[in-house]
Write a protein that holds these residues in place. Sequence first.
Motif, PDB file in Angstrom:
ATOM      1  N   ARG A  67     -11.396   6.961   5.055  1.00  8.29           N
ATOM      2  CA  ARG A  67     -10.545   5.589   5.188  1.00  8.29           C
ATOM      3  C   ARG A  67     -10.808   4.718   4.256  1.00  8.29           C
ATOM      4  O   ARG A  67      -9.919   3.982   3.754  1.00  8.29           O
ATOM      5  CB  ARG A  67     -10.646   5.019   6.575  1.00  8.29           C
ATOM      6  N   TRP A 104      -7.783   0.183  12.516  1.00 13.23           N
ATOM      7  CA  TRP A 104      -8.448   1.516  12.461  1.00 13.23           C
ATOM      8  C   TRP A 104      -9.136   1.817  14.135  1.00 13.23           C
ATOM      9  O   TRP A 104     -10.124   1.801  14.052  1.00 13.23           O
ATOM     10  CB  TRP A 104      -9.622   1.486  11.574  1.00 13.23           C
ATOM     11  N   PHE A 124      -7.285   9.221   6.550  1.00 18.24           N
ATOM     12  CA  PHE A 124      -8.035   8.132   6.910  1.00 18.24           C
ATOM     13  C   PHE A 124      -8.531   8.586   8.439  1.00 18.24           C
ATOM     14  O   PHE A 124      -9.456   8.016   8.927  1.00 18.24           O
ATOM     15  CB  PHE A 124      -7.143   6.809   7.049  1.00 18.24           C
ATOM     16  N   ARG A 179       2.293   2.185   2.612  1.00 16.20           N
ATOM     17  CA  ARG A 179       1.984   2.509   3.965  1.00 16.20           C
ATOM     18  C   ARG A 179       2.471   1.490   5.132  1.00 16.20           C
ATOM     19  O   ARG A 179       1.930   1.419   6.284  1.00 16.20           O
ATOM     20  CB  ARG A 179       0.885   3.141   4.252  1.00 16.20           C
ATOM     21  N   PRO A 235      -0.058   3.464   9.862  1.00 11.52           N
ATOM     22  CA  PRO A 235      -0.624   4.348  10.596  1.00 11.52           C
ATOM     23  C   PRO A 235      -1.875   3.806  11.163  1.00 11.52           C
ATOM     24  O   PRO A 235      -2.752   4.631  11.869  1.00 11.52           O
ATOM     25  CB  PRO A 235      -0.886   5.471   9.502  1.00 11.52           C
ATOM     26  N   CYS A 236      -2.427   2.770  10.660  1.00  9.00           N
ATOM     27  CA  CYS A 236      -3.845   2.438  10.911  1.00  9.00           C
ATOM     28  C   CYS A 236      -3.986   1.032  11.715  1.00  9.00           C
ATOM     29  O   CYS A 236      -4.916   0.241  11.879  1.00  9.00           O
ATOM     30  CB  CYS A 236      -4.375   1.922   9.562  1.00  9.00           C
ATOM     31  N   ARG A 279      -5.554   1.796  -2.320  1.00 11.20           N
ATOM     32  CA  ARG A 279      -4.337   1.214  -2.152  1.00 11.20           C
ATOM     33  C   ARG A 279      -4.521  -0.058  -1.923  1.00 11.20           C
ATOM     34  O   ARG A 279      -3.557  -0.756  -2.029  1.00 11.20           O
ATOM     35  CB  ARG A 279      -3.724   1.749  -0.753  1.00 11.20           C
ATOM     36  N   LYS A 280      -5.682  -0.659  -1.664  1.00 11.35           N
ATOM     37  CA  LYS A 280      -5.789  -2.352  -1.654  1.00 11.35           C
ATOM     38  C   LYS A 280      -6.687  -2.923  -2.492  1.00 11.35           C
ATOM     39  O   LYS A 280      -6.295  -3.621  -3.157  1.00 11.35           O
ATOM     40  CB  LYS A 280      -6.357  -2.650  -0.023  1.00 11.35           C
ATOM     41  N   THR A 339       0.773  -1.206  -0.004  1.00  8.22           N
ATOM     42  CA  THR A 339       0.043  -0.074  -0.003  1.00  8.22           C
ATOM     43  C   THR A 339       0.992   1.391   0.041  1.00  8.22           C
ATOM     44  O   THR A 339       0.347   2.281  -0.195  1.00  8.22           O
ATOM     45  CB  THR A 339      -0.956  -0.171   1.316  1.00  8.22           C
ATOM     46  N   CYS A 344      -1.835  -1.653   7.618  1.00  7.79           N
ATOM     47  CA  CYS A 344      -0.776  -0.459   7.447  1.00  7.79           C
ATOM     48  C   CYS A 344      -0.380  -0.007   8.636  1.00  7.79           C
ATOM     49  O   CYS A 344      -0.908   0.071   9.606  1.00  7.79           O
ATOM     50  CB  CYS A 344      -1.593   0.619   6.596  1.00  7.79           C
ATOM     51  N   CYS A 346      -9.299   5.600   0.971  1.00  8.88           N
ATOM     52  CA  CYS A 346      -7.842   5.110   1.097  1.00  8.88           C
ATOM     53  C   CYS A 346      -7.578   3.637   0.882  1.00  8.88           C
ATOM     54  O   CYS A 346      -6.691   3.183  -0.071  1.00  8.88           O
ATOM     55  CB  CYS A 346      -7.024   5.722   2.434  1.00  8.88           C
ATOM     56  N   CYS A 347      -8.130   2.986   1.688  1.00 10.26           N
ATOM     57  CA  CYS A 347      -8.268   1.400   1.510  1.00 10.26           C
ATOM     58  C   CYS A 347      -8.736   0.950   0.088  1.00 10.26           C
ATOM     59  O   CYS A 347      -8.205   0.095  -0.517  1.00 10.26           O
ATOM     60  CB  CYS A 347      -9.351   0.677   2.471  1.00 10.26           C
TER      61      CYS A 347
HETATM   62  S1  SF4 Z   1      -5.173   0.551   6.278  1.00  8.02           S
HETATM   63 FE1  SF4 Z   1      -4.964   2.668   6.294  1.00  8.02          FE
HETATM   64  S2  SF4 Z   1      -3.259   3.348   5.031  1.00  8.02           S
HETATM   65 FE2  SF4 Z   1      -3.645   1.300   4.621  1.00  8.02          FE
HETATM   66  S3  SF4 Z   1      -5.014   1.638   2.778  1.00  8.02           S
HETATM   67 FE3  SF4 Z   1      -6.473   1.557   4.434  1.00  8.02          FE
HETATM   68  S4  SF4 Z   1      -6.802   3.508   5.073  1.00  8.02           S
HETATM   69 FE4  SF4 Z   1      -4.957   3.568   3.832  1.00  8.02          FE
END
Ligand code: SF4
Length: 237
Positions: A116, A221, A109, A67, A205-206, A123-124, A65, A203, A119-120
């Motif tokens: 959030r 989260w 997020f 992150r 930060p999460c 990135r995912k 991701t 990730c 972002c997921c």
């Molecule tokens: S877990 Fe957090 S940083 Fe990773 S993709 Fe989801 S929101 Fe983004």
Amino acid sequence: MKVYTQEQVDDLNSKIKTAKEALQWTSENLHPRVAKASSFGAEDAVVMDIMLKINPDFRFFTLDTGRLPQETYDIMDAVRKKYNIHLEVLFPDTNQVEEMVRDKGMNLFYESVENRKLCCEIRKVNPMNKILGTLDGWITGLRRDQTKNRENATIFQLDSGHGGILKINPIIDWTWNQIQEYIKENNVPYNSLLDSGFTSIGCEPCTRATKPGEDVRAGRWWWEQNGNKECGLHIDP
Ligand code: SF4
């Protein structure tokens, strides 16, 4: 793409009851159009080890991701070296990430569930959808007692969110204790964050460590108090 019917899935679930049997069937019937999705948590370590004892050519992919914690990159390389596997690393679309952080910031997020999930998704979920479109099945490390969303999951499932391919959850009925025991008994390489209390790893930060007695996914989260704490990879529309 090979698609399955609910009758076929029910039939498989009535005959196949263990992780080894499920992965043996998967190797014989779906390889090489099947791959394990790994985020390098404890459950993934267990499933990968069982898979490679059955078929050393099984395919694996992971989502970078951008992150992830350093410990996850470390275990990726440790696993590649120990098992000599070919790990497919998928990245998000650069344009989508650039647009998202330009509009909403680097740490969007924390601001809302909507941010959030966006972002997921970028990135995912989007990179994952791309690879799943090329497969007849995918293998997970899901366990039934991880979240409410997973409590009715079975070893074989029809993944209608991804065109009706098979989703194989070989350790769906394992407990957290079984996972820990398997890792110790089989000397399985695992993410060092596990020793710091990270019972679920996503990730950086999460994700935070969990405290004894807390739900194993409570650290994901952690600032979200309500709702379904999933990133979207395992939601069946
Ligand atoms: S877990 Fe957090 S940083 Fe990773 S993709 Fe989801 S929101 Fe983004």
